[in-house]
Design a protein around this motif. Structure first.
Motif, PDB file in Angstrom:
ATOM      1  N   ALA A  53      -7.403   5.415  -6.351  1.00  0.00           N
ATOM      2  CA  ALA A  53      -6.236   5.926  -5.616  1.00  0.00           C
ATOM      3  C   ALA A  53      -5.693   4.889  -4.648  1.00  0.00           C
ATOM      4  CB  ALA A  53      -6.614   7.196  -4.861  1.00  0.00           C
ATOM      5  N   CYS A  54      -6.577   4.061  -4.100  1.00  0.00           N
ATOM      6  CA  CYS A  54      -6.109   3.104  -3.093  1.00  0.00           C
ATOM      7  C   CYS A  54      -5.288   1.980  -3.709  1.00  0.00           C
ATOM      8  CB  CYS A  54      -7.281   2.549  -2.288  1.00  0.00           C
ATOM      9  SG  CYS A  54      -8.378   1.519  -3.236  1.00  0.00           S
ATOM     10  N   VAL A  55      -5.397   1.802  -5.028  1.00  0.00           N
ATOM     11  CA  VAL A  55      -4.541   0.812  -5.687  1.00  0.00           C
ATOM     12  C   VAL A  55      -3.334   1.517  -6.297  1.00  0.00           C
ATOM     13  CG1 VAL A  55      -4.448  -1.011  -7.426  1.00  0.00           C
ATOM     14  CG2 VAL A  55      -6.580  -0.575  -6.201  1.00  0.00           C
ATOM     15  N   LEU A  56      -3.599   2.646  -6.964  1.00  0.00           N
ATOM     16  CA  LEU A  56      -2.529   3.342  -7.684  1.00  0.00           C
ATOM     17  C   LEU A  56      -1.501   3.971  -6.746  1.00  0.00           C
ATOM     18  CD1 LEU A  56      -4.724   5.089 -10.391  1.00  0.00           C
ATOM     19  CD2 LEU A  56      -3.213   3.126 -10.709  1.00  0.00           C
ATOM     20  N   ARG A  57      -1.968   4.434  -5.590  1.00  0.00           N
ATOM     21  CA  ARG A  57      -1.052   5.125  -4.686  1.00  0.00           C
ATOM     22  C   ARG A  57      -0.451   4.200  -3.627  1.00  0.00           C
ATOM     23  NH1 ARG A  57      -4.422  10.378  -3.191  1.00  0.00           N
ATOM     24  NH2 ARG A  57      -2.827  10.559  -1.606  1.00  0.00           N
ATOM     25  N   THR A  58      -0.573   2.896  -3.825  1.00  0.00           N
ATOM     26  CA  THR A  58       0.030   1.885  -2.953  1.00  0.00           C
ATOM     27  C   THR A  58       0.060   2.289  -1.479  1.00  0.00           C
ATOM     28  OG1 THR A  58       1.637   1.807  -4.741  1.00  0.00           O
ATOM     29  CG2 THR A  58       1.822   0.109  -3.068  1.00  0.00           C
ATOM     30  N   PRO A  59      -1.057   2.159  -0.794  1.00  0.00           N
ATOM     31  CA  PRO A  59      -1.079   2.589   0.603  1.00  0.00           C
ATOM     32  C   PRO A  59      -0.092   1.810   1.480  1.00  0.00           C
ATOM     33  CG  PRO A  59      -3.084   1.386   0.018  1.00  0.00           C
ATOM     34  CD  PRO A  59      -2.319   1.575  -1.244  1.00  0.00           C
ATOM     35  N   GLN A  60       0.396   2.488   2.499  1.00  0.00           N
ATOM     36  CA  GLN A  60       1.275   1.833   3.469  1.00  0.00           C
ATOM     37  C   GLN A  60       0.395   1.166   4.515  1.00  0.00           C
ATOM     38  OE1 GLN A  60       4.613   1.857   3.038  1.00  0.00           O
ATOM     39  NE2 GLN A  60       4.050   2.862   1.128  1.00  0.00           N
ATOM     40  N   TYR A  61       0.417  -0.155   4.539  1.00  0.00           N
ATOM     41  CA  TYR A  61      -0.504  -0.858   5.430  1.00  0.00           C
ATOM     42  C   TYR A  61      -0.125  -0.727   6.905  1.00  0.00           C
ATOM     43  CZ  TYR A  61      -2.638  -2.806   1.301  1.00  0.00           C
ATOM     44  OH  TYR A  61      -3.292  -2.938   0.116  1.00  0.00           O
ATOM     45  N   ASN A  62       1.123  -0.363   7.138  1.00  0.00           N
ATOM     46  CA  ASN A  62       1.548  -0.271   8.545  1.00  0.00           C
ATOM     47  C   ASN A  62       1.816   1.161   8.953  1.00  0.00           C
ATOM     48  OD1 ASN A  62       1.629  -3.095   8.929  1.00  0.00           O
ATOM     49  ND2 ASN A  62       3.507  -3.115   7.707  1.00  0.00           N
ATOM     50  N   GLY A  63       1.505   1.428  10.214  1.00  0.00           N
ATOM     51  CA  GLY A  63       1.960   2.681  10.809  1.00  0.00           C
ATOM     52  C   GLY A  63       1.264   3.938  10.326  1.00  0.00           C
TER      53      GLY A  63
END
Ligand code: ZN
Ligand code: ZN
Length: 362
Positions: free
Chosen positions: A315-325
């Motif tokens: 999920a952490c690759v597929l769901r493209t986490p927002q690194y900011n905020g």
């Protein structure tokens, strides 16, 4: 190689892969893809065969690489103005971020390393690429000690993937100490920096940084736990061997076999090989209780984290986490920290099984 392997496939990984052709895994006489410089092939046939798979990441990587090179060139040629003097690479090492002209360069470098990590640095990825990614983050920290982009959250997870558990532990211990010191001068480059050496991995986890759940540094707590899990797995392996072989073969030979079972590179590794079963049992008990404490603290701090790690790491690759905020304790935070740490867990045989066992205990 597919970009993201499913969880079943990554369950039996044993560390990183050597540098090899993407398709046939040949290790000698290989060349790098000239566009992205991230993957290797032995020849045209293998490169053509991989084209469908490689097309998209190659484009992304090349774009990020070109931008990084361009920003570096722009920064080196920057004539300077009031807020951002020229010659940052000579004058501003250590506090790059203060000089506004360096920021596009730093962001481009961060993006490049992130894209490398997400496309070819996933579990079981090539060792040399993980080293290149670590070098980028480390150099960014050298250029900008205040670390406004947060690369200190990513570095320990990469260290342990490369088998450098002691370096990871020293790094995190240094940050934990500095974060407790309200007077620490981040901008003073004459002060010692990352100078903690041979910190004791067996000591109790540092409370404020890693287990007191209102302050927890999630990415560091997760890697500290993995280092301790690795020590515990070593201890179990040695004890099992000891029980199975005692009386069967001479003690000297058992000692040699046990020595080879210790995979942790920690400074006090000789302590893992304690001579008497009593001492070993007591160390095992200590580390086991530390593992439980850290596991609980992480779960209490972020309720999404362990479930994602064990059941849905992709999920952490597929769901493209927002690194900011992202908000503390949120699912978004869990995804970001997972992206920085899951590969190291899946590359450690037995580690995810230990997490499953810990989950049952609750
Ligand atoms: Zn090949
Ligand atoms: Zn390429």
């Amino acid at each position: 190689m597919p970009l993201i392997m499913n969880v079943e496939d990554i369950n039996d990984l044993d560390g990183l892969a050597p540098r090899a052709c993407e398709v046939c895994h040949r290790k000698d006489k290989i060349f790098r893809c000239s566009a992205c410089q991230a993957v290797y092939y032995c020849g045209r046939d293998c490169q053509v065969e991989d084209r469908e798979c490689h097309k998209i990441p190659c484009k992304l990587l090349k774009k990020a690489l070109d931008r990084y090179k361009l920003e570096e060139q722009k920064l080196r040629e920057w004539p300077g103005d009031l807020d951002s003097p020229a010659n940052a690479f000579e004058q501003d090492v250590g506090h790059f971020w203060r000089n506004m002209a360096t920021r596009p360069y730093m962001v481009a470098r961060l993006d490049l390393a992130h894209i490398m990590l997400n496309s070819y640095g996933t579990p079981g990825g090539p060792v040399d690429l993980v080293q290149i990614i670590l070098d980028h983050y480390f150099d960014m920290l050298r250029l900008s000690r205040s670390d406004d982009l947060g690369v200190r959250e990513i570095i320990p997870g990469l260290y342990v993937r490369l088998g450098r558990d002691q370096d990871a532990y020293d790094f995190m211990t240094w940050f934990a100490a500095v974060n407790e010191d309200p007077d620490h001068e981040w901008g003073n480059v004459d002060k010692p920096f990352l100078d903690t050496k041979d910190a004791n991995v067996f000591e109790e986890p540092l409370k404020r940084a890693w287990t007191v759940t209102s302050f927890l540094d999630l990415s560091h707590a997760v890697v500290v736990l993995l280092i301790k899990v690795r020590v515990l797995l070593d201890l179990y392996a040695i004890q099992n061997t000891f029980i199975a072989l005692t009386g069967v073969i001479p003690p000297e030979i058992i000692a040699i076999i046990c020595g080879k079972l210790v995979r942790s590179d920690v400074m006090f590794r000789h302590q893992i090989l304690l001579s008497t079963p009593e001492k070993m049992a007591s160390l095992t008990k200590r580390i086991k209780s530390q593992v439980r404490e850290l596991y609980k603290a992480v779960g209490k701090y972020n309720p999404y984290f362990w479930n994602l790690m064990v059941n849905d790491p992709d999920a952490c690759v597929l769901r493209t986490p927002q690194y900011n905020g992202y908000a503390q304790r949120s699912e978004q935070e869990a995804l970001v920290i997972l992206a920085f740490t899951f590969a190291a867990w899946y590359e450690t045989p037995g580690a995810i099984k230990m997490l499953r066992d810990l989950a049952k205990m609750r």
